[in-house]
Design a protein around this motif. Structure first.
Motif, PDB file in Angstrom:
ATOM      1  N   THR A  10      73.270  14.338  42.648  1.00  0.00           N
ATOM      2  CA  THR A  10      74.405  14.678  41.780  1.00  0.00           C
ATOM      3  C   THR A  10      74.846  13.516  40.890  1.00  0.00           C
ATOM      4  O   THR A  10      75.713  13.686  40.038  1.00  0.00           O
ATOM      5  N   GLY A  11      74.249  12.347  41.080  1.00  0.00           N
ATOM      6  CA  GLY A  11      74.667  11.185  40.281  1.00  0.00           C
ATOM      7  C   GLY A  11      73.924  11.097  38.961  1.00  0.00           C
ATOM      8  O   GLY A  11      73.142  11.985  38.595  1.00  0.00           O
ATOM      9  N   ILE A  13      71.512   8.986  37.912  1.00  0.00           N
ATOM     10  CA  ILE A  13      70.046   8.905  38.044  1.00  0.00           C
ATOM     11  C   ILE A  13      69.497  10.221  38.599  1.00  0.00           C
ATOM     12  O   ILE A  13      68.463  10.726  38.135  1.00  0.00           O
ATOM     13  N   THR A  34      70.354  15.779  47.844  1.00  0.00           N
ATOM     14  CA  THR A  34      71.559  15.323  48.539  1.00  0.00           C
ATOM     15  C   THR A  34      72.611  14.836  47.546  1.00  0.00           C
ATOM     16  O   THR A  34      72.289  14.413  46.442  1.00  0.00           O
ATOM     17  N   ARG A  37      80.406  14.169  47.124  1.00  0.00           N
ATOM     18  CA  ARG A  37      81.603  14.974  46.845  1.00  0.00           C
ATOM     19  C   ARG A  37      81.355  16.118  45.863  1.00  0.00           C
ATOM     20  O   ARG A  37      82.060  17.112  45.883  1.00  0.00           O
ATOM     21  N   ASN A  38      80.382  15.954  44.992  1.00  0.00           N
ATOM     22  CA  ASN A  38      80.182  16.945  43.927  1.00  0.00           C
ATOM     23  C   ASN A  38      79.328  18.117  44.427  1.00  0.00           C
ATOM     24  O   ASN A  38      78.175  18.296  44.050  1.00  0.00           O
ATOM     25  N   LEU A  83      71.622  13.637  56.384  1.00  0.00           N
ATOM     26  CA  LEU A  83      71.061  12.957  55.203  1.00  0.00           C
ATOM     27  C   LEU A  83      69.708  12.317  55.568  1.00  0.00           C
ATOM     28  O   LEU A  83      68.726  12.414  54.824  1.00  0.00           O
ATOM     29  N   GLY A 100      74.978   2.312  46.391  1.00  0.00           N
ATOM     30  CA  GLY A 100      75.470   1.403  47.420  1.00  0.00           C
ATOM     31  C   GLY A 100      74.559   1.290  48.634  1.00  0.00           C
ATOM     32  O   GLY A 100      73.468   1.885  48.687  1.00  0.00           O
ATOM     33  N   ALA A 102      74.741   2.636  51.312  1.00  0.00           N
ATOM     34  CA  ALA A 102      74.516   3.936  51.968  1.00  0.00           C
ATOM     35  C   ALA A 102      73.119   4.472  51.674  1.00  0.00           C
ATOM     36  O   ALA A 102      72.634   5.353  52.381  1.00  0.00           O
ATOM     37  N   ALA A 120      65.767   3.631  42.794  1.00  0.00           N
ATOM     38  CA  ALA A 120      66.845   3.252  41.876  1.00  0.00           C
ATOM     39  C   ALA A 120      67.894   2.449  42.646  1.00  0.00           C
ATOM     40  O   ALA A 120      68.541   1.565  42.096  1.00  0.00           O
ATOM     41  N   ASN A 121      68.041   2.785  43.928  1.00  0.00           N
ATOM     42  CA  ASN A 121      69.061   2.156  44.767  1.00  0.00           C
ATOM     43  C   ASN A 121      68.725   0.682  45.017  1.00  0.00           C
ATOM     44  O   ASN A 121      68.089   0.317  46.004  1.00  0.00           O
ATOM     45  N   GLU A 123      70.513  -1.666  45.902  1.00  0.00           N
ATOM     46  CA  GLU A 123      71.173  -2.261  47.063  1.00  0.00           C
ATOM     47  C   GLU A 123      70.242  -2.303  48.277  1.00  0.00           C
ATOM     48  O   GLU A 123      70.365  -3.186  49.123  1.00  0.00           O
ATOM     49  N   MET A 201      76.986   4.904  31.993  1.00  0.00           N
ATOM     50  CA  MET A 201      76.712   4.881  33.432  1.00  0.00           C
ATOM     51  C   MET A 201      78.019   5.135  34.177  1.00  0.00           C
ATOM     52  O   MET A 201      79.075   5.259  33.579  1.00  0.00           O
ATOM     53  N   ILE A 205      79.119   0.693  38.224  1.00  0.00           N
ATOM     54  CA  ILE A 205      77.999  -0.103  37.689  1.00  0.00           C
ATOM     55  C   ILE A 205      78.368  -0.658  36.308  1.00  0.00           C
ATOM     56  O   ILE A 205      77.919  -1.736  35.918  1.00  0.00           O
ATOM     57  N   MET A 263      67.363   6.233  30.958  1.00  0.00           N
ATOM     58  CA  MET A 263      66.752   5.994  32.262  1.00  0.00           C
ATOM     59  C   MET A 263      65.604   6.966  32.559  1.00  0.00           C
ATOM     60  O   MET A 263      64.835   6.757  33.496  1.00  0.00           O
TER      61      MET A 263
END
Ligand code: NDP
Length: 389
Positions: A10-11, A13, A34, A37-38, A83, A100, A102, A120-121, A123, A201, A205, A263
């Motif tokens: 849902t983000g 990316i 996955t 909230r959205n 998840l 993040g 997560a 992409a993550n 972190e 973005m 970020i 992207m």
């Protein structure tokens, strides 16, 4: 048909990935999507792409997700275990686009199946680069970079002997405060920090671009992903953001990757790798662009870059601590509780205290230890915040 899962669908990316997949519905079978909230978006995409399962990280959103998917035959689940179970479902290609730390555990779960993980993550690499690489090697899984700078480096290295690389230059737009007088930064508002000159973005970020904490993460990611020494990795301010990275070789050649602010190029490159195929991105008209400009980064304006150099030397769990410290400081800035320059002060202060306790950062890089240092760091940031002048 390739089996695809998208973690963080849902983000920003995730949605760009879905845009590419949805253009060729017969080529892909979607396993898991996955979100958090959205839930409305998650359910819409799960139905459109006929996913096997949709998972929200947010337990409280499960009833809404179930209601939205009722009668579709698509499974719905919620929470961290769900998840990880979704990420571990057999798939050929998995997009890791949760934001993040997560994103770490689901990404590892996907690697353990031997899937190709499009990363992409950033972190994950910052917090646990050696664990990610070891897991990929152990399960014969492939990691492909999606961050535009790392995709650019990856592409510039294609067919090259990595031992002949002299240096890697990753570019930075400079973010919202590139041209501000230094003394004005203390009064910068969240709204001012949230507007990026080139890229559209998410808010976090975008603020990380203004502070260059995002670039700091990318420096660490470059070190972990490709194994270059910190002294080989440079940042160059490039306001047009069209060159994403350059790789300099021993013979003096500098290979630059130039591309539009989209992207979908880096995502599409990872989706089709090792092949190149048509992608729906703008073609650059360099004659119309006319000039590309560059300048050296100013460490007084962007102390995050110096902190990244320190973290790259420290290694161990320093990356996880750094990421958590910058996350928590960013929370405080967004909440209006600290000034913009205080973010770097808090991160430096907490890292400084941690370095004095050698055992803290030298523990083995495991999921549990990353979670523990993340938790401790956030508490330390809150304590340090209370002592800010
Ligand atoms: P977004 O904030 O747009 O999306 C994040 C995704 O993660 C959403 O699907 C969100 O769900 C989900 N999510 C949020 N919190 C959690 C959680 N605790 N557990 C599980 N899922 C969660 O981020 P971006 O798409 O911008 O970035 C994703 C990653 O890609 C980040 O690591 C970022 O640094 C990196 N990246 C992003 C770029 C960009 O251009 N945006 C460029 C290069 C790298 P929901 O929205 O439903 O709440």
């Amino acid at each position: 048909m390739r089996r695809i899962s998208i973690l963080g669908a849902t983000g920003s990316i995730g949605q760009s990935t879905i845009d590419l997949i949805a253009r060729a519905p017969d080529a892909y079978r979607v396993v898991a999507l996955t979100g958090a909230r959205n839930v409305a978006q998650l359910a819409r995409d799960a139905i459109r792409l006929r996913a096997e399962i949709a998972v929200t990280a947010d337990d409280a959103s499960l009833p809404d997700l179930r209601a939205a998917l009722a009668g579709t035959g698509i499974a719905a689940a919620a929470g961290q275990a769900a998840l990880i179970e979704a990420a571990a479902r057999p798939a050929d290609w998995v997009m890791s686009a949760i934001v993040g730390a997560a994103g770490l555990a689901p990404g590892l779960a996907a690697l353990q199946t031997g899937a190709t993980l499009a990363l992409a993550n950033k972190e994950s690499m910052v917090c646990a680069g050696p664990l990610m690489l070891a897991t990929a090697a152990q399960h014969n899984a492939r990691l492909l970079p999606v961050d535009s700078e790392h995709s650019a480096v990856f592409q510039a290295l294609r067919g090259e002997d990595i031992a002949t690389v002299e240096r890697v230059i990753i570019t930075a737009s400079g973010g919202a405060f590139r041209d501000w007088p230094l003394e004005r930064l203390a009064t910068a508002t969240v709204r001012e920090a949230s507007s990026h000159p080139n890229w559209d973005m998410g808010q976090r970020i975008t603020i990380d671009s203004a502070s260059m904490f995002n670039k700091a993460l990318e420096l660490i990611e470059t070190r972990e992903f490709f194994g270059f020494a910190p002294s080989q990795i440079e940042v160059l301010v490039h306001p047009e953001s069209l060159i994403h990275a350059m790789v300099g070789f021993r013979d003096g050649a500098l290979m630059a990757h130039i591309g539009p602010h989209d992207m979908r190029h880096a995502i599409g490159h990872a989706l089709h790798w090792p092949h190149r195929t048509d992608l729906p991105v703008a073609r650059l008209d360099l004659a119309a662009i006319g000039a590309l400009t560059f300048r050296a980064p100013d460490h007084a304006r962007w102390p995050a870059l110096r902190l990244a150099a320190w973290v790259m030397d420290l290694r161990g769990l320093a990356g996880a601590a750094f990421n958590a410290a910058k996350e928590r400081s960013l929370d405080h800035f967004i909440a209006g509780q600290i000034a913009f320059p205080d973010m770097a002060r808090l991160v430096a202060d907490v890292l400084d205290r941690m370095v004095n306790d050698a055992s803290l950062l030298s523990a083995p890089i495991t999921l549990d230890n990353v979670a523990a240092i993340d938790h401790l760091t956030r508490i330390m940031v809150d304590e340090a915040k209370a002592t800010l002048a």
